[in-house]
Design a protein around this motif. Structure first.
Motif, mmCIF file in Angstrom:
data_model
loop_
_atom_site.group_PDB
_atom_site.id
_atom_site.type_symbol
_atom_site.label_atom_id
_atom_site.label_comp_id
_atom_site.label_asym_id
_atom_site.label_seq_id
_atom_site.Cartn_x
_atom_site.Cartn_y
_atom_site.Cartn_z
ATOM 1 N N LYS A 55 0.859 -1.186 0.000
ATOM 2 C CA LYS A 55 0.000 0.000 0.000
ATOM 3 C C LYS A 55 0.895 1.235 0.000
ATOM 4 O O LYS A 55 1.368 1.680 1.035
ATOM 5 C CB LYS A 55 -0.917 -0.022 1.226
ATOM 6 C CG LYS A 55 -1.865 -1.215 1.242
ATOM 7 C CD LYS A 55 -2.729 -1.221 2.501
ATOM 8 C CE LYS A 55 -3.672 -2.414 2.502
ATOM 9 N NZ LYS A 55 -4.515 -2.447 3.745
ATOM 10 N N LEU A 56 1.107 1.781 -1.182
ATOM 11 C CA LEU A 56 2.087 2.852 -1.337
ATOM 12 C C LEU A 56 1.517 4.242 -1.127
ATOM 13 O O LEU A 56 2.274 5.202 -1.018
ATOM 14 C CB LEU A 56 2.724 2.761 -2.736
ATOM 15 C CG LEU A 56 3.456 1.451 -3.037
ATOM 16 C CD1 LEU A 56 3.998 1.463 -4.454
ATOM 17 C CD2 LEU A 56 4.579 1.215 -2.042
ATOM 18 N N ASN A 57 0.192 4.372 -1.078
ATOM 19 C CA ASN A 57 -0.403 5.694 -0.895
ATOM 20 C C ASN A 57 0.069 6.363 0.392
ATOM 21 O O ASN A 57 0.208 7.580 0.455
ATOM 22 C CB ASN A 57 -1.932 5.597 -0.897
ATOM 23 C CG ASN A 57 -2.483 5.289 -2.271
ATOM 24 O OD1 ASN A 57 -1.814 5.529 -3.279
ATOM 25 N ND2 ASN A 57 -3.693 4.768 -2.327
ATOM 26 N N ARG A 58 0.342 5.542 1.400
ATOM 27 C CA ARG A 58 0.752 6.111 2.692
ATOM 28 C C ARG A 58 2.122 6.791 2.592
ATOM 29 O O ARG A 58 2.436 7.659 3.415
ATOM 30 C CB ARG A 58 0.795 5.015 3.747
ATOM 31 C CG ARG A 58 1.700 3.840 3.398
ATOM 32 C CD ARG A 58 1.572 2.716 4.408
ATOM 33 N NE ARG A 58 2.375 1.568 4.026
ATOM 34 C CZ ARG A 58 2.493 0.465 4.757
ATOM 35 N NH1 ARG A 58 1.853 0.380 5.909
ATOM 36 N NH2 ARG A 58 3.244 -0.546 4.351
ATOM 37 N N LEU A 59 2.923 6.400 1.606
ATOM 38 C CA LEU A 59 4.229 7.032 1.435
ATOM 39 C C LEU A 59 4.092 8.462 0.952
ATOM 40 O O LEU A 59 5.023 9.266 1.089
ATOM 41 C CB LEU A 59 5.076 6.233 0.445
ATOM 42 C CG LEU A 59 5.345 4.773 0.800
ATOM 43 C CD1 LEU A 59 6.185 4.117 -0.279
ATOM 44 C CD2 LEU A 59 6.040 4.662 2.150
ATOM 45 N N CYS A 60 2.951 8.779 0.338
ATOM 46 C CA CYS A 60 2.709 10.121 -0.198
ATOM 47 C C CYS A 60 1.935 10.972 0.799
ATOM 48 O O CYS A 60 1.164 11.855 0.404
ATOM 49 C CB CYS A 60 1.962 10.034 -1.521
ATOM 50 S SG CYS A 60 2.859 9.147 -2.798
ATOM 51 N N ARG A 61 2.092 10.704 2.100
ATOM 52 C CA ARG A 61 1.430 11.461 3.157
ATOM 53 C C ARG A 61 2.499 12.039 4.093
ATOM 54 O O ARG A 61 2.617 11.635 5.250
ATOM 55 C CB ARG A 61 0.467 10.561 3.942
ATOM 56 C CG ARG A 61 -0.648 9.917 3.127
ATOM 57 C CD ARG A 61 -1.703 10.915 2.710
ATOM 58 N NE ARG A 61 -2.296 11.618 3.838
ATOM 59 C CZ ARG A 61 -3.364 11.164 4.526
ATOM 60 N NH1 ARG A 61 -3.928 10.004 4.174
ATOM 61 N NH2 ARG A 61 -3.861 11.864 5.519
ATOM 62 N N PRO A 62 3.300 12.990 3.614
ATOM 63 C CA PRO A 62 4.366 13.535 4.462
ATOM 64 C C PRO A 62 3.815 14.361 5.619
ATOM 65 O O PRO A 62 2.707 14.903 5.561
ATOM 66 C CB PRO A 62 5.164 14.420 3.498
ATOM 67 C CG PRO A 62 4.158 14.832 2.473
ATOM 68 C CD PRO A 62 3.273 13.634 2.292
ATOM 69 N N LEU A 63 4.606 14.455 6.665
ATOM 70 C CA LEU A 63 4.223 15.265 7.816
ATOM 71 C C LEU A 63 4.238 16.741 7.441
ATOM 72 O O LEU A 63 5.142 17.214 6.749
ATOM 73 C CB LEU A 63 5.182 15.012 8.980
ATOM 74 C CG LEU A 63 5.221 13.578 9.538
ATOM 75 C CD1 LEU A 63 6.326 13.459 10.590
ATOM 76 C CD2 LEU A 63 3.879 13.199 10.133
ATOM 77 N N ALA A 64 3.213 17.454 7.895
ATOM 78 C CA ALA A 64 3.100 18.884 7.625
ATOM 79 C C ALA A 64 2.402 19.546 8.802
ATOM 80 O O ALA A 64 1.879 18.863 9.701
ATOM 81 C CB ALA A 64 2.320 19.127 6.333
ATOM 82 N N VAL A 65 2.414 20.864 8.828
ATOM 83 C CA VAL A 65 1.722 21.613 9.883
ATOM 84 C C VAL A 65 0.710 22.538 9.232
ATOM 85 O O VAL A 65 1.069 23.397 8.416
ATOM 86 C CB VAL A 65 2.708 22.427 10.746
ATOM 87 C CG1 VAL A 65 1.934 23.245 11.782
ATOM 88 C CG2 VAL A 65 3.703 21.507 11.437
ATOM 89 N N CYS A 66 -0.557 22.343 9.560
ATOM 90 C CA CYS A 66 -1.637 23.193 9.063
ATOM 91 C C CYS A 66 -1.832 24.353 10.043
ATOM 92 O O CYS A 66 -1.851 24.143 11.262
ATOM 93 C CB CYS A 66 -2.920 22.385 8.927
ATOM 94 S SG CYS A 66 -4.375 23.362 8.478
ATOM 95 N N ASP A 67 -1.985 25.555 9.525
ATOM 96 C CA ASP A 67 -2.158 26.721 10.397
ATOM 97 C C ASP A 67 -3.388 26.591 11.281
ATOM 98 O O ASP A 67 -3.427 27.118 12.398
ATOM 99 C CB ASP A 67 -2.280 27.997 9.544
ATOM 100 C CG ASP A 67 -0.969 28.356 8.869
ATOM 101 O OD1 ASP A 67 0.082 27.864 9.324
ATOM 102 O OD2 ASP A 67 -0.998 29.114 7.880
ATOM 103 N N THR A 68 -4.400 25.841 10.799
ATOM 104 C CA THR A 68 -5.639 25.685 11.558
ATOM 105 C C THR A 68 -5.663 24.410 12.385
ATOM 106 O O THR A 68 -6.072 24.418 13.555
ATOM 107 C CB THR A 68 -6.856 25.685 10.604
ATOM 108 O OG1 THR A 68 -6.870 26.904 9.867
ATOM 109 C CG2 THR A 68 -8.160 25.532 11.370
ATOM 110 N N CYS A 69 -5.211 23.321 11.809
ATOM 111 C CA CYS A 69 -5.368 21.999 12.432
ATOM 112 C C CYS A 69 -4.133 21.496 13.159
ATOM 113 O O CYS A 69 -4.198 20.495 13.878
ATOM 114 C CB CYS A 69 -5.787 20.980 11.368
ATOM 115 S SG CYS A 69 -7.245 21.484 10.414
ATOM 116 N N GLY A 70 -2.995 22.127 12.967
ATOM 117 C CA GLY A 70 -1.770 21.664 13.602
ATOM 118 C C GLY A 70 -1.081 20.571 12.793
ATOM 119 O O GLY A 70 -1.256 20.482 11.575
ATOM 120 N N PRO A 71 -0.303 19.691 13.441
ATOM 121 C CA PRO A 71 0.418 18.626 12.722
ATOM 122 C C PRO A 71 -0.548 17.654 12.035
ATOM 123 O O PRO A 71 -1.516 17.199 12.651
ATOM 124 C CB PRO A 71 1.209 17.927 13.830
ATOM 125 C CG PRO A 71 1.303 18.934 14.923
ATOM 126 C CD PRO A 71 0.028 19.713 14.867
#
Length: 250
Positions: A189-205
């Motif tokens: 299941k490779l889709n999870r590899l395309c989910r890098p960590l990021a920080v949303c100004d509204t929602c946080g990490p």
């Protein structure tokens, strides 16, 4: 334990990454450029090494492994509108590879099905520039792999965003990864590899979602040019976010 063959191995970066995965070891590495093989041998002394023109050598001379990692260069292959990608491109320090390395550009994409036909690897990962998918023979190349019993998935990722199991590269480099699995083996299941960590100004990490600018077309391209990352939450209306990256200073 899974064993791996590293074709067009370079100095050993791909092998170094592979052995960081628990249970993976490099069985053999090969390149036509003697300096690349010597350097790889310094970095991975437990692996066998073969210095040869991969396009000319018989795959039967290689030991069989579970996984094949291949990084063939496509700088001399035709791309869209009949253009050709320039050869002898300078490296990070502005230097051009010597003729021994530039002439063959590590060999061609066709060596992948040639080796797969004989060794029937359980899985194959082919890493290349995104423009390789615009090569006039790309669909035929995929068909050749399908005829050998492989299914494929394609991951489009910038190396600085590869932080699924650790920090990404301190370098921006858009890449295409074609992942083949032999029929009968589990499909990752490779889709999870395309989910890098990021920080949303509204929602946080958050784990960002890859979002294509033209979703009605087949996925292809580079970060920001053809796709962006968005927050997975509706609270912020799936705002565009920037994945966490390492600075180039590292």
């Amino acid at each position: 334990m899974l064993t791996m063959t590293d074709l067009f191995c370079g100095a050993g970066g791909s092998s170094t990454g592979a052995i960081q995965v628990p249970g993976v070891s490099v069985r053999v590495a090969s390149n036509h450029w003697d300096l690349a093989v010597q350097t790889h041998n310094e970095n991975h002394q437990d692996a066998d090494h073969i210095c040869a023109d991969i396009s000319q050598i018989d795959p039967r001379l290689f030991p069989t492994s579970d996984v094949l990692w291949a990084s063939p260069e496509c700088t001399n292959h035709s791309v869209a509108k009949g253009r050709k990608r320039a050869g002898n491109q300078p490296d990070l320090f502005g230097e051009v590879l010597p003729d021994a390395a530039a002439e063959r550009s590590r060999a061609t994409m066709w060596d992948v099905p040639r080796f797969a036909e004989h060794h029937q690897y359980r899985a194959i990962i082919v890493e290349n520039v995104v423009d390789a998918a615009r090569w006039v023979m790309f669909d035929a190349w995929l068909m050749a792999m399908h005829s050998l019993g492989y299914r494929h998935q394609i991951v489009w990722m910038n190396s600085m965003h590869a932080n699924y199991v650790g920090a990404g590269a301190a370098q921006s480099r858009d890449r295409m990864y074609v992942v083949f699995t032999l029929e009968g083996n589990p499909v990752p299941k490779l889709n999870r590899l395309c989910r890098p960590l990021a920080v949303c100004d509204t929602c946080g990490p958050v784990k960002a979602m890859q979002s294509w600018k033209k979703p009605d077309r087949p996925a292809w391209g580079r970060y920001r040019a053809q796709y962006v990352y968005r927050c997975p939450n509706v609270t912020c209306r799936n705002a565009i976010v920037e994945p966490i990256v390492r600075p180039a200073a590292e």
